[in-house]
Design an enzyme around this catalytic site. Structure first.
Site, short mmCIF file in Angstrom:
data_model
loop_
_atom_site.label_atom_id
_atom_site.label_comp_id
_atom_site.label_asym_id
_atom_site.label_seq_id
_atom_site.Cartn_x
_atom_site.Cartn_y
_atom_site.Cartn_z
CG ASP A 13 33.40 43.20 64.28
OD1 ASP A 13 34.45 43.39 64.05
OD2 ASP A 13 33.31 44.67 64.92
CE LYS A 16 35.94 45.85 56.67
NZ LYS A 16 35.01 45.89 57.76
N GLY A 40 40.07 41.95 61.95
CA GLY A 40 40.36 41.04 61.79
C GLY A 40 38.91 40.62 61.08
CG HIS A 41 38.96 41.39 57.16
ND1 HIS A 41 39.61 42.61 55.86
CD2 HIS A 41 38.53 42.17 58.22
CE1 HIS A 41 39.40 43.02 56.14
NE2 HIS A 41 38.75 43.59 57.51
CD GLN A 224 40.56 49.49 61.58
OE1 GLN A 224 40.63 50.18 60.44
NE2 GLN A 224 40.97 48.20 61.94
CB THR A 301 39.67 42.37 70.72
OG1 THR A 301 38.13 41.80 71.07
CG2 THR A 301 40.40 42.93 70.63
CE LYS A 331 28.04 37.14 61.35
NZ LYS A 331 28.38 37.25 62.83
CG LEU A 332 19.19 38.49 54.95
CD1 LEU A 332 18.37 39.05 55.70
CD2 LEU A 332 18.71 38.03 53.50
#
Length: 425
Positions: A13, A16, A40-41, A224, A301, A331-332
């Site tokens: 998560d 990527k 999940g990308h 992953q 999920t 996510k900075l």
């Protein structure tokens, strides 16, 4: 010619999908080297979100060819649901997506066993997605797995499938006290899949080797993350394959010396889904606030992710086992809400300093994260596209990461949109 590997350096998560999407614009071929639809990308472009589980996110660029290597496991239902979704968006998939004939198939009994095993495990459960990944890889290494190439010979495929189902139905009925599966229905379902998948099948090893020989740029994408690697992760709370960069060449069938660069993707903080140790995990209410700021819910999920401070013990470990050449920090912008930011530099256990990530699962439950407090920037950075425009405190945070890990930062993501990125090199 460049062959780059994009690898997650936390518990998955990390973002990527966005990094692969960014790099795919100038890449000829993108290939997944392991994993399956439990990943999940997510890519956001012009306000539209696309979530991909099986197909590489490079498919969103019309001039990029995409592959699923022999190290992947394929769920036919999810694969064709994804293909249909992309085609409905006007994205061409046929003649652009190719699947290794050596890739293993996720069968209905894999999903049934995955769900039954988790339900029976109770408090000892791993926290899997229930999509059959573990049982599929178990069969692969037990040499009873079914590969796509097996579909080419109906008699061979049916004999193998019936033998497998005899064993799996016995397991489901006698051990898990579940419902047996219909053999004939599954045979018919996968014979139909054979007809549909045939145009996508290719010898990916040959295809990539020829692309490299012709000087094309190739990107190898892992699912992953490092801490979920079956050998190098927080075992047993791991996935069933090797997301680390070392398995990239094996997972697509090329020589290891072909790889020229490893890009490690890491959030500016840390998250994980499911059970297992997490030294820097937040307490409430900060846990919920981070979840809200970062939209930390699983793309596969929908489960809430656990959130914590950036862990540089993990970062240094991931840099070492993957041979990371450069970071992509994601996510900075989520940290912009904070006036102060803590960063874990090492652990302590009963007065002993621990600099290297330990293998003992019980030790990870007991360690204390030792942190350094850095000044936050407390301003929105999502519209910034040049490093020089970042607040000083933000640059100090990034410099601290580089100094502590001895790995330079190449890419900085400052928002979910494709364009919300700063490219350093």
């Amino acid at each position: 010619m460049a062959v780059s590997v994009v690898v997650g350096c936390q518990w998955g998560d990390e973002g990527k999908g966005k990094i692969v999407d960014l790099l795919s614009e100038r890449t000829d071929v993108v290939a997944r080297y392991q994993g399956g639809p439990n990943a999940g990308h997510t890519v956001v472009h012009e306000g539209e979100q696309t979530i991909l589980h099986q197909i590489p996110s490079g498919i969103l660029h019309p001039n990029t060819t995409c592959c699923l290597g022999n190290g992947c496991v394929i769920d036919p239902r999810i694969l064709f649901t994804e293909i249909e979704m992309l085609e409905n968006k006007g994205i061409k998939v046929k003649d652009r997506l190719f699947i290794s004939q050596k890739a293993h198939l996720i069968m209905p009994y894999h999903r049934a066993i995955d769900e039954a095993a988790e339900a029976q495990a109770g408090s000892r459960k791993i926290g899997t997605t229930g999509r059959g990944m573990g049982p599929s890889y178990t069969d692969k290494y037990a040499r009873s797995g079914i590969r796509i190439v097996d579909l080419l010979n109906r008699s061979y495929f049916e004999t193998k499938l019936r033998a497998n189902l005899e064993d799996k139905n016995r397991l489901l009925k006698d051990y898990y006290h579940g419902t047996e599966l219909d053999v004939d229905r599954i045979v018919d379902e996968y014979i139909d899949f054979d007809k549909r998948v045939d145009p996508f099948i290719k010898d990916v090893s040959v295809m990539l080797s020829e692309a490299i020989r012709d000087g094309k740029d190739v990107l190898l994408e892992g699912a992953q993350g490092t801490l979920l690697d079956v050998d190098h992760g927080t075992y047993p709370f791991v996935t069933s394959s090797n997301p680390t960069a070392g398995s990239a060449a094996t997972g697509v069938g090329i020589g290891a010396r072909a790889v020229t660069k490893v890009i490690g993707v890491m959030k500016a903080y840390t998250t994980r889904v499911g059970n297992g140790p997490f030294p820097t995990e937040h307490e409430e209410p900060l846990q919920s606030e981070f979840r809200k700021w970062g939209g930390e819910f699983g793309a596969t999920t929908g489960r809430a992710r656990r959130c914590g401070w950036l862990d540089l013990v993990i970062a240094r470990y991931a840099a070492r086992v993957n041979g990371v050449d450069a970071w992509a920090i994601t996510k900075l912008d989520v940290l912009s809400e904070l006036k102060e930011i803590e960063v874990c530099t090492h652990y302590t256990h009963k007065g002993r300093k621990i600099d290297h990530f330990p293998a003992e699962p019980w030790l990870l439950d007991e360690v204390r994260p030792e942190t350094v407090t850095l000044q936050g920037w407390n301003q929105d950075i999502s519209d910034i596209r040049r490093y020089a425009q970042l607040p000083k405190a933000c640059k100090d945070y990034l410099d601290f990461i580089q100094d502590q890990t001895r790995v330079p930062i190449d890419i900085i993501s400052v928002g979910p949109e494709r364009e919300a990125v700063i490219v350093m090199r």
